[in-house]
Motif scaffolding. Structure first.
Motif, PDB file in Angstrom:
ATOM      1  N   ASP A 133       0.936  -1.115  -0.046  1.00 15.32           N
ATOM      2  CA  ASP A 133       0.076   0.004  -0.173  1.00 15.32           C
ATOM      3  C   ASP A 133       0.689   1.225   0.109  1.00 15.32           C
ATOM      4  O   ASP A 133       0.616   2.230  -0.687  1.00 15.32           O
ATOM      5  CB  ASP A 133      -0.894   0.121   1.032  1.00 15.32           C
ATOM      6  CG  ASP A 133      -2.204   1.218   1.068  1.00 15.32           C
ATOM      7  OD1 ASP A 133      -2.646   1.208  -0.005  1.00 15.32           O
ATOM      8  OD2 ASP A 133      -2.191   1.710   2.237  1.00 15.32           O
ATOM      9  N   TYR A 134       2.120   1.245   1.052  1.00 17.73           N
ATOM     10  CA  TYR A 134       2.846   2.508   0.794  1.00 17.73           C
ATOM     11  C   TYR A 134       3.922   2.365  -0.258  1.00 17.73           C
ATOM     12  O   TYR A 134       4.633   3.243  -0.356  1.00 17.73           O
ATOM     13  CB  TYR A 134       3.590   2.205   2.185  1.00 17.73           C
ATOM     14  CG  TYR A 134       3.038   2.200   3.443  1.00 17.73           C
ATOM     15  CD1 TYR A 134       1.478   2.548   3.414  1.00 17.73           C
ATOM     16  CD2 TYR A 134       3.624   1.813   4.405  1.00 17.73           C
ATOM     17  CE1 TYR A 134       0.845   2.511   4.563  1.00 17.73           C
ATOM     18  CE2 TYR A 134       2.673   1.865   5.795  1.00 17.73           C
ATOM     19  CZ  TYR A 134       1.709   2.226   5.896  1.00 17.73           C
ATOM     20  OH  TYR A 134       0.939   2.214   7.049  1.00 17.73           O
ATOM     21  N   LYS A 135       3.769   1.522  -1.567  1.00 19.63           N
ATOM     22  CA  LYS A 135       4.485   1.382  -2.480  1.00 19.63           C
ATOM     23  C   LYS A 135       5.860   1.169  -2.395  1.00 19.63           C
ATOM     24  O   LYS A 135       6.762   1.669  -2.851  1.00 19.63           O
ATOM     25  CB  LYS A 135       4.316   2.850  -3.384  1.00 19.63           C
ATOM     26  CG  LYS A 135       2.824   2.740  -4.032  1.00 19.63           C
ATOM     27  CD  LYS A 135       2.501   3.833  -4.817  1.00 19.63           C
ATOM     28  CE  LYS A 135       1.203   4.088  -5.248  1.00 19.63           C
ATOM     29  NZ  LYS A 135      -0.030   3.535  -4.659  1.00 19.63           N
ATOM     30  N   LEU A 136       6.166   0.475  -1.178  1.00 19.72           N
ATOM     31  CA  LEU A 136       7.480   0.290  -0.920  1.00 19.72           C
ATOM     32  C   LEU A 136       7.831  -1.309  -1.691  1.00 19.72           C
ATOM     33  O   LEU A 136       8.914  -1.425  -1.925  1.00 19.72           O
ATOM     34  CB  LEU A 136       7.568  -0.176   0.715  1.00 19.72           C
ATOM     35  CG  LEU A 136       7.331   1.065   1.556  1.00 19.72           C
ATOM     36  CD1 LEU A 136       7.277   0.400   2.967  1.00 19.72           C
ATOM     37  CD2 LEU A 136       8.148   2.167   1.400  1.00 19.72           C
ATOM     38  N   ILE A 137       7.260  -2.000  -1.697  1.00 21.58           N
ATOM     39  CA  ILE A 137       7.365  -3.165  -2.737  1.00 21.58           C
ATOM     40  C   ILE A 137       6.232  -3.306  -3.647  1.00 21.58           C
ATOM     41  O   ILE A 137       5.233  -2.849  -3.557  1.00 21.58           O
ATOM     42  CB  ILE A 137       7.341  -4.332  -1.889  1.00 21.58           C
ATOM     43  CG1 ILE A 137       6.107  -4.952  -1.145  1.00 21.58           C
ATOM     44  CG2 ILE A 137       8.685  -4.553  -1.041  1.00 21.58           C
ATOM     45  CD1 ILE A 137       6.027  -5.966  -0.484  1.00 21.58           C
ATOM     46  N   PRO A 138       6.443  -3.940  -4.971  1.00 25.23           N
ATOM     47  CA  PRO A 138       5.399  -4.096  -6.185  1.00 25.23           C
ATOM     48  C   PRO A 138       4.480  -5.164  -5.934  1.00 25.23           C
ATOM     49  O   PRO A 138       5.046  -6.376  -5.330  1.00 25.23           O
ATOM     50  CB  PRO A 138       6.178  -4.318  -7.365  1.00 25.23           C
ATOM     51  CG  PRO A 138       7.637  -5.090  -6.867  1.00 25.23           C
ATOM     52  CD  PRO A 138       7.983  -4.420  -5.302  1.00 25.23           C
ATOM     53  N   LEU A 139       3.289  -4.951  -6.162  1.00 27.93           N
ATOM     54  CA  LEU A 139       2.046  -6.042  -5.823  1.00 27.93           C
ATOM     55  C   LEU A 139       2.459  -7.169  -6.863  1.00 27.93           C
ATOM     56  O   LEU A 139       2.122  -8.280  -6.284  1.00 27.93           O
ATOM     57  CB  LEU A 139       0.692  -5.442  -6.264  1.00 27.93           C
ATOM     58  CG  LEU A 139      -0.408  -6.266  -6.497  1.00 27.93           C
ATOM     59  CD1 LEU A 139      -0.901  -7.002  -4.861  1.00 27.93           C
ATOM     60  CD2 LEU A 139      -1.466  -5.603  -7.071  1.00 27.93           C
ATOM     61  N   GLU A 140       2.750  -7.009  -7.918  1.00 23.53           N
ATOM     62  CA  GLU A 140       3.109  -8.132  -9.004  1.00 23.53           C
ATOM     63  C   GLU A 140       4.106  -8.991  -8.157  1.00 23.53           C
ATOM     64  O   GLU A 140       4.106 -10.346  -8.468  1.00 23.53           O
ATOM     65  CB  GLU A 140       3.765  -7.609 -10.326  1.00 23.53           C
ATOM     66  CG  GLU A 140       2.599  -6.603 -10.809  1.00 23.53           C
ATOM     67  CD  GLU A 140       2.566  -5.358 -10.515  1.00 23.53           C
ATOM     68  OE1 GLU A 140       3.574  -4.535  -9.670  1.00 23.53           O
ATOM     69  OE2 GLU A 140       1.587  -4.754 -10.636  1.00 23.53           O
TER      70      GLU A 140
END
Length: 195
Positions: A133-140
């Motif tokens: 959610d915080y865009k620290l790691i990619p969902l993919e």
């Protein structure tokens, strides 16, 4: 004997108890002889009761904290007093630091390594939903972990704001509902409940 299929479990929602619920699953799994690993994506404080309990009571379980380093490592007394330092090591939501992103990416790499090792019956990726959610790691990358996990592995993902794509991939999803919390009355972290 047929090997049982491991489940992907998502524990999310605004209510308290996501990590606690995952720890309950871990306790149950170790009781059945499973080796369990919990990777805590954003936590680093040794003040959390689960760290102390696992070290004392649960030989089949390990917890590895992967957040950025505590700002008070040089002072062990302060390192255990998170409310007193206002949780300085926690991620700043409006503006996560590069240090937070690097720590989360390192945790993701370790999660991939541990999942591929096929040495565990359960792996808990605590607060990974926050890291996404915080865009620290990619969902993919997380979706790939789910798809490529060993068949027998139970994989548990915790944290608020679970993405719909994760919910679709999961076998079991629980949403914790926030009805009432002491924090609403200005009461901060309580030993045995929050820590």
């Amino acid at each position: 004997m047929m090997t049982q299929k491991g489940l992907t479990v998502v524990i999310t929602g605004n209510g308290k108890g996501k990590t606690t619920s995952a720890l309950g699953l871990a306790l149950r799994a170790t009781g059945q002889g499973f080796k369990v690993l919990m990777l805590q994506f954003l936590k680093t404080s040794r003040a959390y009761g689960e760290i102390k309990a696992v070290e004392k009571l649960v030989p089949l379980m390990e917890i590895i904290q992967m957040g950025k380093e505590c700002t008070h490592l040089d002072d062990p007394d302060k390192c255990y007093q998170c409310p007193a330092c206002n949780f300085d090591c926690h991620v700043s939501l409006p503006n996560p630091a590069e240090e937070d992103r690097q720590a989360a990416l390192k945790a993701l790499a370790l999660a991939e390594e541990k999942i591929k090792s096929d040495q565990y019956g359960m792996i808990i990726l605590d607060e990974i939903n926050y890291a996404i959610d915080y865009k620290l790691i990619p969902l993919e990358a997380v979706l790939k972990l789910i798809k490529e996990k060993p068949t027998r592995l139970h994989l548990v993902l915790t944290g608020r704001n679970a993405r719909p794509e994760l919910v679709r991939e999961a076998d079991l999803v629980t949403e914790m509902l926030d009805i009432k919390h002491p924090f609403q009355q200005g009461i901060t972290s309580i030993k045995g409940i929050d820590l």
